[in-house]
Motif scaffolding. Structure first.
Motif, mmCIF file in Angstrom:
data_model
loop_
_atom_site.group_PDB
_atom_site.id
_atom_site.type_symbol
_atom_site.label_atom_id
_atom_site.label_comp_id
_atom_site.label_asym_id
_atom_site.label_seq_id
_atom_site.Cartn_x
_atom_site.Cartn_y
_atom_site.Cartn_z
ATOM 1 N N ALA A 72 0.827 -1.222 0.000
ATOM 2 C CA ALA A 72 0.000 0.000 0.000
ATOM 3 C C ALA A 72 0.856 1.264 0.000
ATOM 4 O O ALA A 72 0.373 2.352 -0.331
ATOM 5 N N ALA A 74 3.322 1.738 -1.980
ATOM 6 C CA ALA A 74 3.938 1.909 -3.312
ATOM 7 C C ALA A 74 3.490 3.190 -4.005
ATOM 8 O O ALA A 74 4.249 3.773 -4.784
ATOM 9 N N SER A 75 2.265 3.644 -3.710
ATOM 10 C CA SER A 75 1.791 4.844 -4.414
ATOM 11 C C SER A 75 2.583 6.088 -4.006
ATOM 12 O O SER A 75 2.546 7.102 -4.706
ATOM 13 N N SER A 76 3.315 6.016 -2.884
ATOM 14 C CA SER A 76 4.098 7.186 -2.469
ATOM 15 C C SER A 76 5.489 7.201 -3.099
ATOM 16 O O SER A 76 6.248 8.158 -2.912
ATOM 17 N N ALA A 78 8.168 7.335 -6.182
ATOM 18 C CA ALA A 78 8.370 7.737 -7.579
ATOM 19 C C ALA A 78 9.826 7.481 -7.946
ATOM 20 O O ALA A 78 10.724 7.653 -7.120
ATOM 21 N N ASP A 93 7.116 10.437 -1.176
ATOM 22 C CA ASP A 93 6.355 11.556 -0.618
ATOM 23 C C ASP A 93 7.127 12.866 -0.750
ATOM 24 O O ASP A 93 7.211 13.652 0.204
ATOM 25 N N THR A 122 2.283 -5.764 -7.009
ATOM 26 C CA THR A 122 2.225 -4.306 -7.202
ATOM 27 C C THR A 122 3.432 -3.823 -8.008
ATOM 28 O O THR A 122 3.289 -3.026 -8.953
ATOM 29 N N ARG A 126 4.331 -1.797 -11.803
ATOM 30 C CA ARG A 126 5.176 -0.589 -11.845
ATOM 31 C C ARG A 126 6.375 -0.770 -12.766
ATOM 32 O O ARG A 126 6.740 0.114 -13.543
#
Ligand code: DC
Length: 243
Positions: A72, A74-76, A78, A93, A122, A126
């Motif tokens: 969860a 992973a969305s933070s 880049a 972040d 996940t 990506r």
């Protein structure tokens, strides 16, 4: 698992995908970056994503073995390219953590993170997104077997555990024969066992990978061997012989 990219025969030959897998400290990052630079390709070390999630788990006090909890985060994460196309800037972040993700604290927990099915599912998505334009060398453990099974070239880069540990020790200014040097060898063997023994996407060469053994090689010798192997494979498939 299906490969999301176009069939090999429909991809331009000018944008080949080279999978460069191998065990910890086999030189994938330095060899991969040098090969990519020589061939005018981008470079991505997929281990960065696992390391980024391990760092985020420590930072957010999430148990590293809680797969869904870590996935969860992973969305933070880049990954940004530098001006040479190397995808090596890791931002979580909004904070750059490219150096922090390579510390011993992250080394200690990253195998647990990489063994979690939710994390791998996940990061599979990506990784394919990051490399989908092609023209790239991708380093990892399961790139040729799972992430990009239709890669144009698959290389398995390997060296004995003793040689890999000695290189790692010398990089850190440590005598490989000292107690600290032996601790590096023990840790490397532990990571090998974890990577090779996990139930999902274990580290192993693809059946059609070219093995490049690097014991006793200089970096330049290994880079030349990988470029030679890639040229052979690309030459063989350029004639239309799709595997
Ligand atoms: O190559 P590295 O040491 O930076 O990799 C960090 C961790 O991520 C290591 O435990 C292996 C794992 N990994 C993986 O399971 N699959 C990949 N494609 C890349 C790395």
């Amino acid at each position: 698992m299906t490969d999301s990219r176009a069939p090999r025969s429909q991809r331009p030959r000018s944008r080949p995908v080279i999978a460069l897998d191998g065990p910890a400290s086999s030189g994938k990052s330095s060899v991969g970056a040098a090969v990519a630079a020589a061939l005018g390709l981008r470079f991505f070390d997929s281990g960065l994503l696992y390391r980024a999630l391990a760092w985020a788990a420590i930072d957010q006090a999430v148990d590293p073995s809680d797969g869904p909890g870590v996935a969860a985060l992973a969305s933070s994460v880049a990954v940004e390219a530098d001006e040479d196309g190397r995808l090596e800037r890791v931002v979580i972040d909004g904070r750059e953590v490219s150096a922090e993700i390579r510390t011993p604290d992250v080394d200690r927990v990253v195998s647990a993170v990489a063994g979690a099915p939710a994390v791998r599912a996940t990061l599979l998505v990506r990784q394919r997104q990051l490399v989908e334009a092609g023209g790239i060398v991708v380093a990892g453990r399961d790139i040729g077997t799972v992430v990009l099974p239709a890669a144009d070239v698959k290389i398995w880069l390997d060296a004995s555990a003793e040689e890999r540990a000695a290189r790692r020790a010398l990089e850190r200014g440590i005598d490989p024969a000292s107690a600290a040097g032996r601790a590096i060898l023990d840790d490397l063997r532990r990571r090998d066992r974890a990577d090779e023994g996990r139930a999902i996407a274990p580290a192993r060469p693809a059946d059609d990978a070219i093995h490049v053994l690097t014991d006793g090689n200089t970096l330049d010798q290994t880079v030349a061997a990988v470029i030679g192997a890639a040229a052979t494979r690309l030459g063989a498939t350029a004639g239309g012989a799709d595997e």
